[in-house]
Every structure is written in C-alpha cells, then in structure tokens.
Write a protein that holds these residues in place. Structure first.
Motif, PDB file in Angstrom:
ATOM      1  N   PRO A   1      31.256  31.764 -30.941  1.00  0.00           N
ATOM      2  CA  PRO A   1      30.832  30.881 -28.910  1.00  0.00           C
ATOM      3  C   PRO A   1      31.079  29.512 -28.531  1.00  0.00           C
ATOM      4  CG  PRO A   1      29.108  32.169 -30.428  1.00  0.00           C
ATOM      5  CD  PRO A   1      30.399  31.807 -30.950  1.00  0.00           C
TER       6      PRO A   1
ATOM      7  N   ASN B   1      28.965  37.683 -29.050  1.00  0.00           N
ATOM      8  CA  ASN B   1      27.958  37.566 -29.344  1.00  0.00           C
ATOM      9  C   ASN B   1      26.826  38.738 -29.689  1.00  0.00           C
ATOM     10  OD1 ASN B   1      28.033  34.503 -29.369  1.00  0.00           O
ATOM     11  ND2 ASN B   1      26.869  34.468 -27.678  1.00  0.00           N
TER      12      ASN B   1
ATOM     13  N   THR C   1      21.793  32.145 -28.661  1.00  0.00           N
ATOM     14  CA  THR C   1      22.534  32.548 -27.597  1.00  0.00           C
ATOM     15  C   THR C   1      23.550  33.843 -27.114  1.00  0.00           C
ATOM     16  OG1 THR C   1      23.232  32.221 -30.009  1.00  0.00           O
ATOM     17  CG2 THR C   1      25.535  31.352 -28.429  1.00  0.00           C
TER      18      THR C   1
ATOM     19  N   SER D   1      25.879  26.457 -26.866  1.00  0.00           N
ATOM     20  CA  SER D   1      25.640  27.540 -28.270  1.00  0.00           C
ATOM     21  C   SER D   1      25.644  26.794 -29.193  1.00  0.00           C
ATOM     22  CB  SER D   1      26.689  28.639 -27.848  1.00  0.00           C
ATOM     23  OG  SER D   1      26.874  28.896 -27.018  1.00  0.00           O
TER      24      SER D   1
END
Lengths: 522, 138
Positions: A31, A67, A105, A144
């Motif tokens: 991320p 994620n 995130t 992130s």
C-alpha cells in the motif's frame, strides 16, 4: 545475499533479521510502495495525461485487493511485520500491520480508488497538468505509510508526505479562495506537525528508541518519568490533526475550497490519520494517558460533536455543512476515546471506518449536486429528486447512515458508543453525543430537503443541467459503490465489528504487536 | 551577473561540477558523499549556468523538465527495493553483484540504484526550484 562478505569491518549477522520473507509478506509494504512508485511513474508521464487515471486506478485497485488479502491474513494469524533492509527492529525502520492498521488502510484504499473513478470526469486538464494523479497517489502512499509504520519517527515522515501532497492538492486550480484556505490549512497543520516532532524528540530523549514495540516495552518498565508531558504533546498534536475542538478552525476554513474530489479525500482520510495516530501513540504506546486526561477528553468530545453539528446547521454552503459534519464525527470518535474502555475504543475505530466511507460519499454527492444545479448554496439548489431519483435515493441512504439510523454503517458504532459511555457512567457525554447527532441529522436532512425535495424557488422552477451518460457513469458509480459498502456494513456488521474489536484489543494489549516485531525476543 | 569573466568561466565550472557530482555520488557508499549531496552539487551547477547564460539555455541543455528528472529518480529509487522480493528478503535489502568487465571488478548493488534515484530527485527538485527562481528575476 553476499552482504556479509563485502564489508570487512563489522559482523553484520547480528544486525540483520534472518527470517526469510515470502512474497505474501510484501503485502504489508504494497500500500505504500505501489502508489509511491506509480506516483513517480505518473510524473514521468506528465504529458500523457489520458493514461494517468488508468495508472492510478489500476494501482489503487491492486492496493485495495492486496489490503483485503492482508486483512484476511492478519485476522487469521496476527500482525504482519517487515523490517526494511533486514535491519533489526529497534534500529531499522519496520512496518507492522495489525488489525487497526489494516482496517484503516483497507478503507482508505477503497476511498482513494473510488475517488479516481470520480476524478475521471471532474478533474479537468489544468488539474491533471499540475499533477492531480501524482499527488493523489502520493497522498495514498503517505496515509497508508502512517497506518502501517512501526516507528514513531517514520510516522512523522509519512505525516509529512501526506501533508505535502495535500498542500499540492488543495492549491490545484489556484483560485483566490483556495490559496486562502490553503494558507490556514498549511499553517495550522505545520504547527501540529512541529508539536508532534517535539514530542518525538522528548520520547527519544527519555527512552533512546522510537520503535513502537520497543517503546511499549520500555514505557511499561519505566518509572517516574514525565510521561504525562509527552502524552499531552502527542494528544495536542494529533487532536489538532484530527480537528478536535478547540483546534478545529483550519478544517471548516479550508475543506470547501478545492476540487470536490480533493475535499472528499481530505474529509475521508486526513482527520482519521490524526485519530489513528492518537490511538496508536497515546493509546497503545503511552497506556494510561487517556485516563490521565479523561476530564479534558470528555469536554473535547462533547464540544467537538456539539459545535460540529451546530456549525453544520448554521451553514448554507453544502460543502461547509459537510465540513462541520466531519468535525461532529471526530467528536463521536473522541467520545469512544474519552470513555477509556475497550468497548469505547471499538466504537471509535468502527466510527472512523464509517466516517471515512460516509464523508467521502457525501462530498462526492455534493459534487454532483453542484454539477447539476450549478450551486452549492442551500438557498438556490433544488429539483434533484425529479431529475435523478436514483441519486436522490443514494443521498437519502447517506443521510440515514451519517445520522446513525439502522440498517446502515453509522448505526453500529453509534450503538457501541452510546452503550460504552453509559457503562462508563458518563451520562452527560452520552446526552451531548445524542443531541449532537440529532442536530447533525437535521442539518444533513435539511440538505436533502432543499436539494432534492424542493422543485420551485419563489414560484420558478429550478433549472437542472442533466448529467451526460459519461458523467452519470463517472459520478454516480463511485457513490453507489460506497453506498453499497455502507449498506453492507450495516446489514452484515460482523466482519467490521470483529475487526474493530481486534483493533481495540490490539491497542489495549499490544503483546501480539510486540512479538511480531521482535521475533528474537525483547 | 553578466560580467565577461563569469560568463566565460561558467560553462567550465558547470562541467566540472557535474563531473564532480557524479564522482561524489559514486564514492558515497563507504566514503562521505552519496546521492543527496551529489544531486545538490549538480543542481548548483545548473543554477550557475542559469545565472550566467540564462534559464532557457539550461532548459535546452537538460532536455527533460526538472520534474521529469525528479519523477524518474523516485521511480528508480522505488524500484531498487523490489529485487529483494525475488531474493526472499525484506523490501530495500541491499543486493550485490560483482561482474568483471574488461578485467575490472565492478561492485554493483541495488543501493547504488537507490542512490542514483536520490541524486535525480534532488537534482530535479532543487534544480527546478533554482531555475524557476532565476526565471522570475529576468
């Protein structure tokens, strides 16, 4: 590989993490590095503006699915850890994703992704030429990074990354109002960041380490150190970032000025990074700091939510109404923090997720209102129900969601927050919170009444510019996606509540976090 | 700033500084130096050339827009962490190869590429700022 043989002076084997890393472990840095590298790639393709939305969309799509995979893994087997460059944790920079990190995130990447869809039509050539997509990707990387890092100074670095990209985004377009908003935003955020840095300096002076797991251990062992001062500095800095009363003035002064996609991103992400940092640093690293300052936090929570709601009711610009509703939501998260209980933290985390989704969707929807009626002023908008019933339905769902009505995502955090503050015996806080969310409901309901329900203004029909087919796709789809998630969380609350519980437990009892960082033991 | 002496000297000075910046960049792994300081020296070289011969001359000479340079640099730096993925070590772990080319052993590493990226980021950013400031003076 052949590191140890090249440097003859030092025995590096004691400084290195030995464990081999699987490709799946890279999900914890994806991320950050994905958007970072692709942001640079967009800069390289500065002249090929038509490909930039595709690059941003594909990158953020990959990050989003990455994620999800990371979240599944963390919920199954605990926090995931990676030490950059193999340097051992207290010295090297490491990333550590636990339930709280990954929940934030994941939500943030979903919002960035739908904002890219929306921007396909709403960010014009100028915005693209001056770097909307590189800034957007860099902002996502910074957000992130702040969620995932396990190092206090590195957290500061990611704050700077997201702050600088947000400066870039907020002045895109270069209008007078934007520069005015940007100055207030930039100045007050820099003050907060400086305070944060001073806090880091004190922490390093006291403990000689900034690794979060290491710090947690040392703080638990420490005795008679001025932790209250450090905690207060951090709470002050992060409350300013989160725009909690009385440090909230930058938010209503700046959030209505930039392009609506930028506003949506800011409203969704930036204040929640402040909340996350508050939970992580004051909640996890300095246990007891919420207890020490409970009195203050209760006032902050009550006043932020009440003033946010009152401000929303007093504003006539839809974007300003939404800006104040962001504040009111921050107040709700502070309610969860101020009651100092696992349940309260769970409510705060869940509310943060809900707020990210709903605020982004509301700002994007406000953009559509502005596009169709040519105005953001409550005195002159109207007629949208007649023009676009589906959009009106979506907006109504958002109105219910932000008011905390079932069966939408706002309901569960509200239930948890009310119950936890009642359990803590803070009846006044519960009352303030409920009153504020009632006022907020009136404020946002009023937007729906004026913009959608009303057809005429002083006897004349309000002129509507209908969306073209392309625009309808680009504008309505992202809102519909967010609304689907909001309804989804409302109906099937279990996964989200479960993750929020895991996150709250991780804050209160960081032992899993610590063992994942120090595989060799403290 | 357009005395004859300065204008006659500036191209040589710029060339020297550019060469020196690459030298500083390459010695940076174990000696003082590296991408950041190398990039600063290179950016100063551009600034000096801009002061003496005008900004358009610099922009023509470096071909790419400074922002392109910075973007490319960040891209290279970011990518330099990724070979670690295939070596089963964490992100940004330094990996080395020692090829012998024309009888000379070269020490190549992902760290070098990271540093080259940093060099380009600094050159692009600081150079871009310097050139913009100099343009305003005209």
């Amino acid at each position: 590989m052949a590191d140890e043989t090249t440097s003859s002076y030092v025995d590096l084997s004691v400084a290195y993490v030995d464990a081999t890393v699987q490709a799946a472990d890279y999900l914890v840095v994806l991320p950050v590095i994905g958007p970072l590298i692709m942001s640079a790639f967009c800069l390289m393709l500065r002249r090929q503006q038509h490909v930039q939305p595709w690059i941003a969309g594909i990158t953020l799509g990959a990050v989003f699915f990455g994620n999800i995979a990371l979240a599944l893994r963390i919920m199954e087997s605990g926090p995931v850890f990676m030490a950059m460059g193999r340097w051992l944790p207290p010295f090297g920079i490491s990333f550590n994703a636990d339930a709280l990190s990954v929940l934030m995130t994941l939500t943030a990447s979903l919002v960035s992704l739908v904002c890219v869809f929306y921007s396909a039509k709403s960010v014009d050539g100028d915005g693209r030429r001056y770097g909307f997509y590189p800034f957007l990707l860099m902002l996502t990387a910074g957000v992130s990074g702040a969620f995932l890092t396990a190092d206090l100074f590195n957290l500061y670095v990611w704050f700077e990354v997201l702050l600088i990209s947000s400066f870039g985004l907020i002045v895109l377009g270069n209008s007078h109002a934007q520069l005015d908003g940007a100055v207030k935003y930039a100045f007050l955020n820099l003050v907060a960041t400086t305070l944060f840095l001073i806090g880091i300096g004190y922490t390093y002076g006291l403990f000689g380490t900034l690794n979060m797991a290491d710090l947690t251990l040392r703080i638990a062992e420490s005795d008679g150190l001025p932790l209250g001062t450090v905690a207060l500095l951090f709470i002050f800095a992060f409350a300013m970032k989160a725009a909690a009363f009385p440090l909230n003035f930058w938010l209503p002064a700046s959030y209505h000025t930039p392009n609506i996609v930028t506003s949506a991103l800011f409203a969704a992400l930036l204040t929640k990074v402040g909340i996350y940092a508050l939970l992580r640093v004051a909640g996890m690293l300095l246990p007891g700091s919420f207890d020490t300052f409970q009195e203050v936090l209760i006032w902050v929570a009550a006043l932020t939510s009440l003033l946010g709601a009152a401000g929303a009711l007093a504003s006539t610009d839809i974007r300003k109404v939404l800006g104040f509703l962001v504040l009111s939501g921050i107040g709700a998260m502070f309610v969860g923090i101020a009651v100092v209980s696992p349940d309260g933290l769970r409510g705060a985390v869940l509310y943060a997720v809900h707020s990210i989704l709903v605020m982004a969707a509301l700002y994007l929807a406000a953009g559509v209102i502005g596009r169709m009626t040519g105005s953001f002023d409550l005195h002159s908008v109207g007629g949208l129900y007649r023009a676009h019933p589906f959009f009106a339905a979506l907006f109504l769902i958002l109105v219910f969601a932000i008011s905390g009505l079932p069966p939408f995502s706002g309901f569960w955090p509200k239930v948890i927050l009310v119950r936890s503050s009642m359990d803590a015996g803070e009846g006044w806080l519960t009352a303030a919170y409920l009153v504020s969310s009632f006022i907020a409901m009136i404020a946002i309901g009023r937007v729906w009444l004026f913009a959608f329900w009303r057809d005429d203004l002083d006897g004349t029909r309000i002129a509507i510019t209908p969306l073209t087919r392309d625009e309808a796709q680009a504008y309505i789809t992202p809102i519909a996606i967010l609304v689907a998630v909001i309804v989804g969380i409302g109906l099937i609350a279990d996964p989200a509540v479960h993750m929020a519980s895991a996150a709250a437990i991780g804050i209160i009892d960081p032992s899993a976090y610590i063992t994942s960082v120090s595989p060799v033991g403290p | 700033m357009n005395t004859v002496i300065f204008r006659a000297l500036a191209p040589y000075l710029t060339t020297l500084m550019m060469l020196f910046s690459v030298f500083v960049l390459l010695r940076g792994h174990n000696e003082p130096g590296g991408g950041f300081i190398g990039g600063l020296i290179a950016a100063s070289a551009l600034a000096i050339y801009g002061i003496s011969n005008g900004v358009p001359a610099v922009r023509r000479a470096i071909w790419a827009h400074p922002i392109h340079l910075a973007g490319t640099g960040l891209f290279i730096s970011g990518l330099s962490g990724l070979p670690s993925l295939f070596a089963n070590v964490p992100f940004l772990t330094g990996l080395w190869v020692f090829p012998t080319i024309l009888g000379v052993e070269l020490k190549l590493s992902t760290i070098l590429f990271f540093d080259i990226g940093v060099y380009m980021v600094v050159l692009g950013t600081i150079g871009g700022i310097a050139l913009t400031l100099e343009e305003r003076e005209d």
